[in-house]
Design a protein around this motif. Structure first.
Motif, PDB file in Angstrom:
ATOM      1  N   GLN A  39     -65.368 -78.842 -60.046  1.00  0.00           N
ATOM      2  CA  GLN A  39     -64.953 -79.324 -58.855  1.00  0.00           C
ATOM      3  C   GLN A  39     -63.702 -78.188 -58.357  1.00  0.00           C
ATOM      4  OE1 GLN A  39     -66.009 -81.764 -61.208  1.00  0.00           O
ATOM      5  NE2 GLN A  39     -67.728 -81.915 -59.591  1.00  0.00           N
ATOM      6  N   GLN A  40     -63.840 -77.021 -59.221  1.00  0.00           N
ATOM      7  CA  GLN A  40     -62.765 -76.103 -58.421  1.00  0.00           C
ATOM      8  C   GLN A  40     -63.279 -75.088 -57.389  1.00  0.00           C
ATOM      9  OE1 GLN A  40     -61.929 -74.044 -62.167  1.00  0.00           O
ATOM     10  NE2 GLN A  40     -60.346 -75.624 -62.649  1.00  0.00           N
ATOM     11  N   GLY A  41     -62.539 -74.730 -56.461  1.00  0.00           N
ATOM     12  CA  GLY A  41     -62.749 -74.144 -55.421  1.00  0.00           C
ATOM     13  C   GLY A  41     -62.788 -74.553 -53.936  1.00  0.00           C
ATOM     14  N   GLU A  42     -63.093 -73.856 -53.052  1.00  0.00           N
ATOM     15  CA  GLU A  42     -62.838 -74.111 -51.808  1.00  0.00           C
ATOM     16  C   GLU A  42     -64.337 -73.810 -50.882  1.00  0.00           C
ATOM     17  OE1 GLU A  42     -59.692 -71.616 -50.410  1.00  0.00           O
ATOM     18  OE2 GLU A  42     -58.198 -72.836 -51.357  1.00  0.00           O
ATOM     19  N   VAL A  43     -64.170 -74.776 -49.919  1.00  0.00           N
ATOM     20  CA  VAL A  43     -65.439 -74.762 -48.852  1.00  0.00           C
ATOM     21  C   VAL A  43     -64.909 -74.208 -47.714  1.00  0.00           C
ATOM     22  CG1 VAL A  43     -67.216 -75.999 -47.879  1.00  0.00           C
ATOM     23  CG2 VAL A  43     -66.519 -76.729 -50.073  1.00  0.00           C
ATOM     24  N   LYS A  44     -65.608 -73.073 -47.229  1.00  0.00           N
ATOM     25  CA  LYS A  44     -65.063 -72.478 -45.962  1.00  0.00           C
ATOM     26  C   LYS A  44     -65.667 -73.333 -44.757  1.00  0.00           C
ATOM     27  CE  LYS A  44     -64.596 -68.291 -43.901  1.00  0.00           C
ATOM     28  NZ  LYS A  44     -65.151 -67.016 -43.753  1.00  0.00           N
ATOM     29  N   VAL A  45     -65.115 -73.878 -43.767  1.00  0.00           N
ATOM     30  CA  VAL A  45     -65.702 -74.623 -42.619  1.00  0.00           C
ATOM     31  C   VAL A  45     -65.171 -74.194 -41.253  1.00  0.00           C
ATOM     32  CG1 VAL A  45     -65.918 -76.977 -41.991  1.00  0.00           C
ATOM     33  CG2 VAL A  45     -65.649 -76.644 -44.141  1.00  0.00           C
ATOM     34  N   SER A  46     -66.319 -74.101 -40.427  1.00  0.00           N
ATOM     35  CA  SER A  46     -65.858 -73.533 -39.074  1.00  0.00           C
ATOM     36  C   SER A  46     -66.344 -74.976 -38.264  1.00  0.00           C
ATOM     37  CB  SER A  46     -66.431 -72.395 -38.772  1.00  0.00           C
ATOM     38  OG  SER A  46     -66.486 -72.279 -37.225  1.00  0.00           O
ATOM     39  N   LEU A  47     -65.557 -75.597 -37.490  1.00  0.00           N
ATOM     40  CA  LEU A  47     -66.065 -76.731 -36.530  1.00  0.00           C
ATOM     41  C   LEU A  47     -65.730 -76.354 -35.377  1.00  0.00           C
ATOM     42  CD1 LEU A  47     -64.202 -79.630 -38.577  1.00  0.00           C
ATOM     43  CD2 LEU A  47     -66.732 -78.961 -38.850  1.00  0.00           C
ATOM     44  N   ASN A  48     -66.606 -76.293 -34.167  1.00  0.00           N
ATOM     45  CA  ASN A  48     -66.407 -76.436 -33.172  1.00  0.00           C
ATOM     46  C   ASN A  48     -66.876 -77.498 -32.081  1.00  0.00           C
ATOM     47  OD1 ASN A  48     -66.070 -73.158 -32.896  1.00  0.00           O
ATOM     48  ND2 ASN A  48     -67.657 -73.712 -34.190  1.00  0.00           N
ATOM     49  N   PHE A  49     -65.957 -78.152 -31.371  1.00  0.00           N
ATOM     50  CA  PHE A  49     -66.506 -79.247 -30.443  1.00  0.00           C
ATOM     51  C   PHE A  49     -66.427 -78.813 -29.275  1.00  0.00           C
ATOM     52  CE2 PHE A  49     -63.985 -81.153 -34.330  1.00  0.00           C
ATOM     53  CZ  PHE A  49     -65.026 -82.360 -34.451  1.00  0.00           C
ATOM     54  N   ASP A  50     -67.382 -79.177 -28.408  1.00  0.00           N
ATOM     55  CA  ASP A  50     -67.493 -78.951 -27.184  1.00  0.00           C
ATOM     56  C   ASP A  50     -68.579 -79.891 -26.155  1.00  0.00           C
ATOM     57  OD1 ASP A  50     -67.062 -77.373 -25.039  1.00  0.00           O
ATOM     58  OD2 ASP A  50     -68.058 -75.426 -25.825  1.00  0.00           O
ATOM     59  N   GLN A  51     -68.562 -79.557 -25.106  1.00  0.00           N
ATOM     60  CA  GLN A  51     -69.545 -80.257 -24.167  1.00  0.00           C
ATOM     61  C   GLN A  51     -70.550 -79.329 -23.577  1.00  0.00           C
ATOM     62  OE1 GLN A  51     -67.393 -82.908 -21.710  1.00  0.00           O
ATOM     63  NE2 GLN A  51     -68.909 -84.378 -21.845  1.00  0.00           N
ATOM     64  N   ASP A  52     -71.778 -79.496 -23.953  1.00  0.00           N
ATOM     65  CA  ASP A  52     -72.703 -78.380 -23.216  1.00  0.00           C
ATOM     66  C   ASP A  52     -73.087 -78.944 -21.697  1.00  0.00           C
ATOM     67  OD1 ASP A  52     -74.514 -80.336 -23.110  1.00  0.00           O
ATOM     68  OD2 ASP A  52     -76.070 -79.570 -24.593  1.00  0.00           O
ATOM     69  N   GLU A  53     -73.886 -77.761 -21.078  1.00  0.00           N
ATOM     70  CA  GLU A  53     -74.141 -77.916 -19.518  1.00  0.00           C
ATOM     71  C   GLU A  53     -74.761 -79.283 -19.226  1.00  0.00           C
ATOM     72  OE1 GLU A  53     -76.900 -75.247 -21.215  1.00  0.00           O
ATOM     73  OE2 GLU A  53     -74.642 -75.078 -22.054  1.00  0.00           O
ATOM     74  N   GLN A  54     -75.312 -80.013 -20.230  1.00  0.00           N
ATOM     75  CA  GLN A  54     -75.939 -81.340 -19.639  1.00  0.00           C
ATOM     76  C   GLN A  54     -74.914 -82.549 -20.116  1.00  0.00           C
ATOM     77  OE1 GLN A  54     -80.183 -81.961 -21.240  1.00  0.00           O
ATOM     78  NE2 GLN A  54     -79.901 -79.970 -21.997  1.00  0.00           N
ATOM     79  N   ASN A  55     -73.527 -81.985 -20.273  1.00  0.00           N
ATOM     80  CA  ASN A  55     -72.527 -83.013 -20.492  1.00  0.00           C
ATOM     81  C   ASN A  55     -72.733 -83.741 -22.025  1.00  0.00           C
ATOM     82  OD1 ASN A  55     -70.891 -82.575 -18.632  1.00  0.00           O
ATOM     83  ND2 ASN A  55     -71.994 -83.676 -17.312  1.00  0.00           N
ATOM     84  N   ILE A  56     -73.492 -83.040 -22.700  1.00  0.00           N
ATOM     85  CA  ILE A  56     -73.996 -83.583 -24.340  1.00  0.00           C
ATOM     86  C   ILE A  56     -72.624 -83.371 -25.285  1.00  0.00           C
ATOM     87  CG2 ILE A  56     -75.204 -83.755 -26.354  1.00  0.00           C
ATOM     88  CD1 ILE A  56     -77.507 -83.039 -24.395  1.00  0.00           C
ATOM     89  N   ALA A  57     -72.003 -84.292 -25.866  1.00  0.00           N
ATOM     90  CA  ALA A  57     -70.939 -83.701 -26.857  1.00  0.00           C
ATOM     91  C   ALA A  57     -71.528 -83.392 -27.760  1.00  0.00           C
ATOM     92  CB  ALA A  57     -70.156 -85.094 -27.014  1.00  0.00           C
ATOM     93  N   VAL A  58     -71.200 -82.081 -28.199  1.00  0.00           N
ATOM     94  CA  VAL A  58     -71.819 -81.172 -29.468  1.00  0.00           C
ATOM     95  C   VAL A  58     -70.570 -80.914 -30.425  1.00  0.00           C
ATOM     96  CG1 VAL A  58     -73.625 -80.471 -28.161  1.00  0.00           C
ATOM     97  CG2 VAL A  58     -71.685 -79.041 -28.349  1.00  0.00           C
ATOM     98  N   LEU A  59     -71.112 -80.854 -31.826  1.00  0.00           N
ATOM     99  CA  LEU A  59     -70.182 -80.383 -32.755  1.00  0.00           C
ATOM    100  C   LEU A  59     -71.279 -79.190 -33.644  1.00  0.00           C
ATOM    101  CD1 LEU A  59     -67.914 -80.103 -34.911  1.00  0.00           C
ATOM    102  CD2 LEU A  59     -69.014 -82.280 -35.988  1.00  0.00           C
ATOM    103  N   TRP A  60     -70.727 -78.004 -33.527  1.00  0.00           N
ATOM    104  CA  TRP A  60     -71.696 -77.071 -34.332  1.00  0.00           C
ATOM    105  C   TRP A  60     -70.625 -76.257 -35.199  1.00  0.00           C
ATOM    106  CZ3 TRP A  60     -70.380 -72.036 -32.963  1.00  0.00           C
ATOM    107  CH2 TRP A  60     -69.527 -71.747 -31.779  1.00  0.00           C
ATOM    108  N   GLY A  61     -71.324 -75.590 -36.202  1.00  0.00           N
ATOM    109  CA  GLY A  61     -70.416 -74.913 -36.934  1.00  0.00           C
ATOM    110  C   GLY A  61     -71.070 -74.560 -38.300  1.00  0.00           C
ATOM    111  N   SER A  62     -70.274 -73.994 -39.145  1.00  0.00           N
ATOM    112  CA  SER A  62     -70.771 -73.566 -40.510  1.00  0.00           C
ATOM    113  C   SER A  62     -70.021 -74.098 -41.615  1.00  0.00           C
ATOM    114  CB  SER A  62     -71.075 -71.870 -40.308  1.00  0.00           C
ATOM    115  OG  SER A  62     -69.704 -71.297 -40.232  1.00  0.00           O
ATOM    116  N   ILE A  63     -70.622 -73.907 -42.801  1.00  0.00           N
ATOM    117  CA  ILE A  63     -70.172 -74.150 -44.096  1.00  0.00           C
ATOM    118  C   ILE A  63     -70.371 -72.912 -44.994  1.00  0.00           C
ATOM    119  CG2 ILE A  63     -70.003 -75.952 -45.969  1.00  0.00           C
ATOM    120  CD1 ILE A  63     -70.897 -78.005 -43.754  1.00  0.00           C
ATOM    121  N   GLU A  64     -69.577 -72.776 -45.827  1.00  0.00           N
ATOM    122  CA  GLU A  64     -69.950 -71.473 -46.638  1.00  0.00           C
ATOM    123  C   GLU A  64     -69.140 -71.905 -47.870  1.00  0.00           C
ATOM    124  OE1 GLU A  64     -68.745 -67.404 -46.007  1.00  0.00           O
ATOM    125  OE2 GLU A  64     -68.781 -67.892 -44.137  1.00  0.00           O
TER     126      GLU A  64
END
Ligand SMILES: [Zn+2]
Length: 174
Positions: A39-64
């Motif tokens: 269980q040692q180590g780290e997970v690199k995470v990128s989270l981006n919250f936003d609202q798209d052109e259609q006003n949809i709430a979105v969460l996109w990003g990446s996990i390494e």
């Protein structure tokens, strides 16, 4: 790098279009305990919250992540590289999932808060192989897949740990 918070209020994050680049300790992701060699180590995470052109709430990003998995050929740990991306539409009720653009996966929010760790666990579990082996010809990987020695080794361990062996001895004596 900052530590990624375990929980985030979805509406607030989306309204402010907040972005997080940070890490989560693997040890905090308890659902992975049984799947990883350690269980040692780290997970690199990128989270981006936003609202798209259609006003949809979105969460996109990446996990390494580079977790260690047990090789099912030699039973030694091996590093497995994960680099996965996600694109969620944050929805309040199931019906909202019906008309989403295909690029989004629906993420149903049962509470105002997103459990970020659960989301990361889920994504990592999806990225993990069901069975892992060292790469072909890896110097650390000594046993062959169909090798009988692999089965012998297993049998040996089972014998040592068998709680019934004492009973068997007793039975033989009687
Ligand atoms: Zn191996």
């Amino acid at each position: 790098m900052q530590k990624i918070p375990q929980r985030l209020d979805a509406a607030k994050q989306v309204a402010a279009a907040l972005r997080y680049d940070g890490y989560v300790d693997l040890s905090r992701l308890s659902r992975l305990d049984d799947l990883l060699a350690e269980q040692q180590g780290e997970v690199k995470v990128s989270l981006n919250f936003d609202q798209d052109e259609q006003n949809i709430a979105v969460l996109w990003g990446s996990i390494e992540a580079e977790p260690k998995l047990i090789c099912q050929r030699c039973h030694k740990p091996d590093v497995f590289f994960i680099n996965t991306t996600f694109s969620f539409a944050l929805i309040q009720k199931e019906e909202d999932a019906e008309h989403l653009p295909e690029i989004y996966e629906p993420l149903l929010l049962s509470t105002p808060e997103i459990n970020v760790f659960e989301l990361i666990e889920e994504e990592l579990i999806l990225a993990l192989p069901i069975v892992h082996f060292h790469a072909e010809g890896h110097p650390d990987c000594s046993e062959s897949i169909e090798g009988a020695s692999f089965r012998d080794k297993d049998a040996g361990t089972a014998e040592k740990q068998n709680p019934f062996s004492v009973l068997e001895t007793l039975k033989l004596k009687s």
